[in-house]
Design an enzyme around this catalytic site. Structure first.
Site, PDB file in Angstrom:
ATOM      1  N   HIS A   1      92.595 -55.122-108.991  1.00 29.01           N
ATOM      2  CA  HIS A   1      92.349 -54.289-110.173  1.00 29.01           C
ATOM      3  C   HIS A   1      93.655 -53.867-110.846  1.00 29.01           C
ATOM      4  O   HIS A   1      93.679 -52.916-111.616  1.00 29.01           O
ATOM      5  CB  HIS A   1      91.562 -53.046-109.768  1.00 29.01           C
ATOM      6  CG  HIS A   1      90.310 -53.348-109.013  1.00 29.01           C
ATOM      7  ND1 HIS A   1      89.296 -54.112-109.540  1.00 29.01           N
ATOM      8  CD2 HIS A   1      89.922 -53.011-107.752  1.00 29.01           C
ATOM      9  CE1 HIS A   1      88.324 -54.218-108.646  1.00 29.01           C
ATOM     10  NE2 HIS A   1      88.685 -53.569-107.550  1.00 29.01           N
TER      11      HIS A   1
ATOM     12  N   HIS B   1      83.901 -55.428-109.467  1.00 25.51           N
ATOM     13  CA  HIS B   1      83.941 -56.479-108.448  1.00 25.51           C
ATOM     14  C   HIS B   1      82.995 -57.622-108.809  1.00 25.51           C
ATOM     15  O   HIS B   1      82.736 -58.501-107.987  1.00 25.51           O
ATOM     16  CB  HIS B   1      83.542 -55.929-107.078  1.00 25.51           C
ATOM     17  CG  HIS B   1      84.323 -54.730-106.650  1.00 25.51           C
ATOM     18  ND1 HIS B   1      83.865 -53.454-106.838  1.00 25.51           N
ATOM     19  CD2 HIS B   1      85.536 -54.634-106.068  1.00 25.51           C
ATOM     20  CE1 HIS B   1      84.763 -52.601-106.367  1.00 25.51           C
ATOM     21  NE2 HIS B   1      85.792 -53.286-105.914  1.00 25.51           N
TER      22      HIS B   1
END
Length: 355
Positions: A55, A217
């Site tokens: 991320h 995700h």
């Protein structure tokens, strides 16, 4: 799969080695993995966050003056372990206590809660606050309740400044709760990301499809729907964000005096005419900056029509999902205190102003 990596099991380690060489102001540990500021004030609450890698720049890119004191990266899309959080907290604690900022994913929550208990056993004051800003779904593949996504970046900025200003642990924790109840996010994917260990996209979309309400995700959202155009998609996303249906949930909060977890009822605050907000239009990985600005243009128009004032904005890559083509919108309702803290100087690898 073509990626600029060597061995799959060394991706995160080599990423951290690169961070260490690029940023001499950071202290990067590899066993266990965590990143901390080399120069820290002697008396302030320490702010720590973390989560699975993939991320970036969240969270390691936000370690520095005015933001995080430490970050704990897990393997790709995998929670960091309690020993990472425990050792990171010991490294940065100045005696004023440690506040953990946790994105709401089951593994992150369980492991951070374990670290809280371990630190309490060592006599370190500690508290933890959950960020659960994703309005797309109530429950997902990774969590019970709403997912924690890009509002975390804004929380880290505001809370980091509060720590620099000398807020004590209880005041920091109360502010973190305030932010959590005022932030809302929503994401859309035009294509999936590819996790190195999997070697293929995490899901398949037809050329005329989007994942509406995607998680960071690659978790499913509200639905897989037909692609239309940028303005229509943005308008639909903002409709979800502006929905004022209260969201009530029970959150675990650590009581340092009792040395145990207490349940609290939290309820989101509404967004109404006259409110002030910070807007984050976030690249999920592979979206051109030009498209993000087109989205922001529509977001600003919609909020103006609702008589909601944008006080500050961020547009770019802040909370990504590897190479996913897509974007998210975060809207954080702010007051004068939050806005003043947001404007304070910050100096980290991924965010810098006023220095």
């Amino acid at each position: 799969m073509k990626k600029m990596i060597n061995q799959i099991d060394q991706v995160v380690k080599e990423q951290l080695q690169g961070i260490a060489k690029a940023h001499s102001e950071l202290d990067v540990h590899l066993d266990p993995m965590y990143i901390v500021r080399k120069e820290r004030e002697k008396t302030k609450v320490a702010l720590i966050s973390g989560g699975g890698s993939g991320h970036e720049p969240m969270h390691g890119g936000y370690v520095g003056k005015g933001m995080l004191d430490g970050a704990c990266p897990g393997e790709m899309f995998t929670s960091p372990t309690p020993d990472q959080m425990y050792e990171c907290a010991q490294k940065v604690d100045t005696g004023e206590g440690v506040l953990f900022l946790i994105k709401n994913y089951t593994g992150d929550v369980l492991n951070f809660e374990t670290a809280v208990e371990l630190l309490h056993g060592e006599g370190i004051k500690v508290q933890a606050t959950l960020i659960d800003d994703d309005v797309a779904v109530k429950d997902s593949l990774y969590t019970a309740g709403r997912r924690g996504v890009a509002t975390t970046v804004l929380a880290e900025k505001i809370l980091g400044a509060a720590a620099e200003e000398g807020y004590d642990l209880d005041k920091m924790s109360a502010l973190a709760k305030h932010i959590a109840n005022r932030g809302r996010s929503f994401g859309v994917a035009l294509s999936a990301c590819t996790v190195p260990a999997a070697g293929k996209p995490s899901f398949e979309l037809a050329d005329n499809e989007i994942e509406f309400g995607v998680g960071i995700h690659g978790e499913p959202g509200i639905e897989r729907r037909a692609f239309t155009d940028g303005d229509t998609i943005t308008n639909d996303m903002m409709s979800e964000i502006l929905d004022n249906t209260p969201y009530e949930r029970i959150v675990h909060r650590w009581d340092n005096n009792l040395g145990e977890w207490q349940d609290e009822s939290w309820v989101t605050e509404s967004l109404n005419s006259g409110d002030k907000v910070i807007v984050l239009v976030n690249n999920l990985g592979a979206t051109p900056q030009s498209e993000l600005y087109m989205v922001y243009r529509k977001v600003a128009e919609i909020l103006e029509n609702h008589e909601i004032q944008i006080e500050r904005n961020l547009i770019g890559s802040y909370c990504t999902s590897l190479d996913m083509q897509g974007m998210s919108i975060s809207v954080l309702k702010v007051d004068d205190e939050m806005l003043s803290l947001y404007d304070m100087p910050v100096n980290t690898p991924a965010m810098r102003w006023g220095c």
